[in-house]
Design an enzyme around this catalytic site. Structure first.
Site, mmCIF file in Angstrom:
data_model
loop_
_atom_site.group_PDB
_atom_site.id
_atom_site.type_symbol
_atom_site.label_atom_id
_atom_site.label_comp_id
_atom_site.label_asym_id
_atom_site.label_seq_id
_atom_site.Cartn_x
_atom_site.Cartn_y
_atom_site.Cartn_z
ATOM 1 N N GLU A 231 11.325 2.127 -11.068
ATOM 2 C CA GLU A 231 9.939 2.305 -11.508
ATOM 3 C C GLU A 231 9.060 2.747 -10.350
ATOM 4 O OE1 GLU A 231 5.875 1.591 -11.985
ATOM 5 O OE2 GLU A 231 7.099 0.234 -10.761
ATOM 6 N N LEU B 144 -4.594 -6.953 -7.477
ATOM 7 C CA LEU B 144 -4.272 -8.059 -8.369
ATOM 8 C C LEU B 144 -5.463 -8.767 -9.012
ATOM 9 C CD1 LEU B 144 -1.198 -9.579 -6.527
ATOM 10 C CD2 LEU B 144 -1.269 -7.874 -8.353
ATOM 11 N N ASN C 192 -5.911 2.523 -13.381
ATOM 12 C CA ASN C 192 -4.954 1.548 -12.866
ATOM 13 C C ASN C 192 -3.546 2.044 -13.165
ATOM 14 O OD1 ASN C 192 -4.037 -0.976 -11.786
ATOM 15 N ND2 ASN C 192 -3.722 -1.717 -13.869
ATOM 16 N N ASP D 214 -5.118 -4.566 -18.840
ATOM 17 C CA ASP D 214 -4.084 -3.592 -19.221
ATOM 18 C C ASP D 214 -4.315 -3.015 -20.620
ATOM 19 O OD1 ASP D 214 -2.734 -3.881 -16.792
ATOM 20 O OD2 ASP D 214 -1.527 -5.524 -17.560
ATOM 21 N N GLY E 51 0.769 -1.243 0.000
ATOM 22 C CA GLY E 51 0.000 0.000 0.000
ATOM 23 C C GLY E 51 0.791 1.279 0.000
ATOM 24 N N SER E 52 2.027 1.277 -0.484
ATOM 25 C CA SER E 52 2.777 2.542 -0.510
ATOM 26 C C SER E 52 2.097 3.545 -1.439
ATOM 27 C CB SER E 52 4.236 2.308 -0.915
ATOM 28 O OG SER E 52 4.315 1.655 -2.164
ATOM 29 N N ASN E 53 1.596 3.092 -2.584
ATOM 30 C CA ASN E 53 0.853 3.986 -3.463
ATOM 31 C C ASN E 53 -0.441 4.452 -2.810
ATOM 32 O OD1 ASN E 53 2.037 4.606 -6.074
ATOM 33 N ND2 ASN E 53 2.030 2.401 -6.422
ATOM 34 N N HIS F 274 0.284 0.623 -14.029
ATOM 35 C CA HIS F 274 0.991 -0.577 -14.479
ATOM 36 C C HIS F 274 2.489 -0.282 -14.462
ATOM 37 C CE1 HIS F 274 1.407 -4.442 -16.416
ATOM 38 N NE2 HIS F 274 2.322 -3.895 -17.204
#
Length: 192
Positions: free
Chosen positions: A167, A82, A99, A142, A9-11, A101
């Site tokens: 990234e 996920l 989302n 995606d 959960g860092s984002n 990616h």
């Protein structure tokens, strides 16, 4: 808005903090498919309600739609979520679900391409750059319209872990502001 997560959960935390002082948007709910996701502790620490949903519940409109209505959710950000999002949710939140990616789509996208699998594939291919993509969620994994991409150069000696870290730094800087831009466009088109 709601943030859907599966992992640390860092984002998710970055998004909650980004919108904490917003006059127009707040993170009202964190949804996870895993009861042990560290993101749930982050949400609790930041005062955001959270729910854990099983696969069956995620795929049940009679569970998910009332849950999202109860929290007045008008927008969903997937942040390391996920499971495949069911079509009824994608339809209900068309152009209001995004989302992130961990690669430059359309490369390294699709079923099975998440997390470290993506970074391994980038490394195996000997890419000289990677990046992150923010896209709308559609029934094609995606495959939704790309909203924004950010790139970072790779060095020949980078390992998959190095690639992942480079990234991830892009995600920490860019995901929440891109979400804010998308919501800003929605608000300007539908001021009510």
């Amino acid at each position: 808005m709601a943030v859907f997560v599966s992992g640390s959960g860092s984002n998710c935390e970055q998004i909650i903090r980004h919108f904490a002082s917003s006059e127009h948007v707040r993170v009202a709910l964190v949804v996870s498919n895993r009861a042990d996701a560290y993101a749930l502790q982050r949400a609790q620490r930041l005062g955001v309600p959270s729910e854990v949903v099983t696969k069956a519940e995620l795929n049940d409109p009679d569970v998910m739609m009332p849950l999202l209505r109860r929290h007045d959710i008008g927008f969903i950000a997937l942040a390391g979520f996920l499971p495949i999002v069911p079509d009824f949710l994608i339809e209900a939140y068309e152009q209001r679900m995004v989302n992130i990616h961990p690669a430059l789509l359309p490369k390294y996208g699709g079923k099975g391409m998440w997390g470290h699998h993506v970074h391994e594939a980038v490394w195996q291919a000997g890419e000289t750059e990677t990046g992150m993509t923010v896209h709308y969620v559609t029934p094609v994994c995606d495959g939704g319209e790309i909203i924004a991409q950010f790139r970072v150069a790779l060095s020949p000696g980078d390992t998959p872990d190095d690639i992942a870290e480079k990234e991830h730094q892009l995600e920490m800087v860019h995901y929440a502001p891109v979400i804010e831009q998308v919501i800003g466009l929605l608000l300007s088109e539908n001021p009510e």
